[in-house]
Enzyme design. Sequence first.
Site, PDB file in Angstrom:
ATOM      1  NE  ARG A 153      -3.433  -2.269   2.929  1.00  0.00           N
ATOM      2  CZ  ARG A 153      -3.095  -3.378   3.578  1.00  0.00           C
ATOM      3  NH1 ARG A 153      -1.876  -3.491   4.096  1.00  0.00           N
ATOM      4  NH2 ARG A 153      -3.952  -4.366   3.726  1.00  0.00           N
ATOM      5  CE  LYS A 176      -6.050  -1.192   5.353  1.00  0.00           C
ATOM      6  NZ  LYS A 176      -7.388  -1.517   4.807  1.00  0.00           N
ATOM      7  CG  HIS A 244      -4.901   0.700  -3.382  1.00  0.00           C
ATOM      8  ND1 HIS A 244      -4.153   0.398  -2.260  1.00  0.00           N
ATOM      9  CD2 HIS A 244      -5.948  -0.173  -3.376  1.00  0.00           C
ATOM     10  CE1 HIS A 244      -4.713  -0.604  -1.599  1.00  0.00           C
ATOM     11  NE2 HIS A 244      -5.802  -0.973  -2.258  1.00  0.00           N
ATOM     12  NE  ARG A 247      -2.874  -3.932  -0.888  1.00  0.00           N
ATOM     13  CZ  ARG A 247      -2.335  -4.745   0.026  1.00  0.00           C
ATOM     14  NH1 ARG A 247      -1.031  -4.877   0.072  1.00  0.00           N
ATOM     15  NH2 ARG A 247      -3.093  -5.413   0.872  1.00  0.00           N
ATOM     16  CG  HIS A 270      -5.616  -9.217   2.194  1.00  0.00           C
ATOM     17  ND1 HIS A 270      -5.903  -9.721   0.936  1.00  0.00           N
ATOM     18  CD2 HIS A 270      -5.522  -7.873   2.036  1.00  0.00           C
ATOM     19  CE1 HIS A 270      -5.981  -8.731   0.075  1.00  0.00           C
ATOM     20  NE2 HIS A 270      -5.749  -7.603   0.714  1.00  0.00           N
ATOM     21  CE1 TYR A 279      -6.399  -7.865  -6.063  1.00  0.00           C
ATOM     22  CE2 TYR A 279      -6.414  -8.942  -3.919  1.00  0.00           C
ATOM     23  CZ  TYR A 279      -6.265  -7.801  -4.686  1.00  0.00           C
ATOM     24  OH  TYR A 279      -5.983  -6.608  -4.087  1.00  0.00           O
TER      25      TYR A 279
END
Length: 298
Positions: A153, A176, A244, A247, A270, A279
Amino acid sequence: MPVVALPHPLAADWAAHLSRDRRRSVHTVRAYHATADRLLAFLSQHWGGAIDAKALAAITAADLRAFLASRRGDGLGNASAARELSAVRGFLEWTGTASPRLRGPKVAKGIPRPVAPADVIALAEDVAEDAREPWIGARDWALLLLLYGGGLRIGEALALTGAAMPLGETLTVTGKRAKTRIVPLLPQVRVAIEEYVRQCPWPLLRTEALFRGARGGPLDPAVVRLSVRGARARLGLGERTTPHALRHSFATHLLGRGADLRSLQQLLGHASLSSTQVYTAVDAAHLLDIYRHAHPRA
């Protein structure tokens, strides 16, 4: 008539919990705090009295529907209403209140739109060539290659510090909720970053940002987005070609190459496999073809 959310101590306590105990981002804490404030202000008006944790135990599905209807009146779409309901459920759970069963609005799941490898290179080259100084061009080239070659990111890339140097075969990335992960560093990306560092006029300190702005401070992501926006206009690329999107391209191209979902989940950082499974909706056969011809790992 829109409900004006006034600061409420219960909402403030929840925000503190999210920040301190859950390590949520500043943006998430701000958004969830605002949602809790809006709910409490609405219920105070709806029920005609002060609201505390004990009073929340009486909330019903009808109350939540009325709250969402009021938010719809403020112009919320399905996706925003779904996020609002998710935040409300988290807040009620934190207060010890069982959230009433309520089906959220249907949200069409968007399929990631990858950028073709050749377009990624063209984009990075155009951004670098348009830079006002050579070292800035080297910086932008290295940063965009890192986003594509490592699946980072933009915030993760800009959070890197001089402590990442000297570079090895992997890079430790903080994502994150302050979770760290290890991502492979492609030779081409490593060379680009090292060349940028060589040209950068600012001293590289372990505690300072790796990617610097023109005046030496941390690079602002808005500057990167603006440069990409200009390049995609010059190249005739679509509006979805953003930092983004690089990515997304990393993920879809690796999946098309045969990467398994679990490995891809780890590379992307994730928390849930369901976030990675989106995806699989991309045409893997087409991606494999362009990957073999143009991707740096082919």
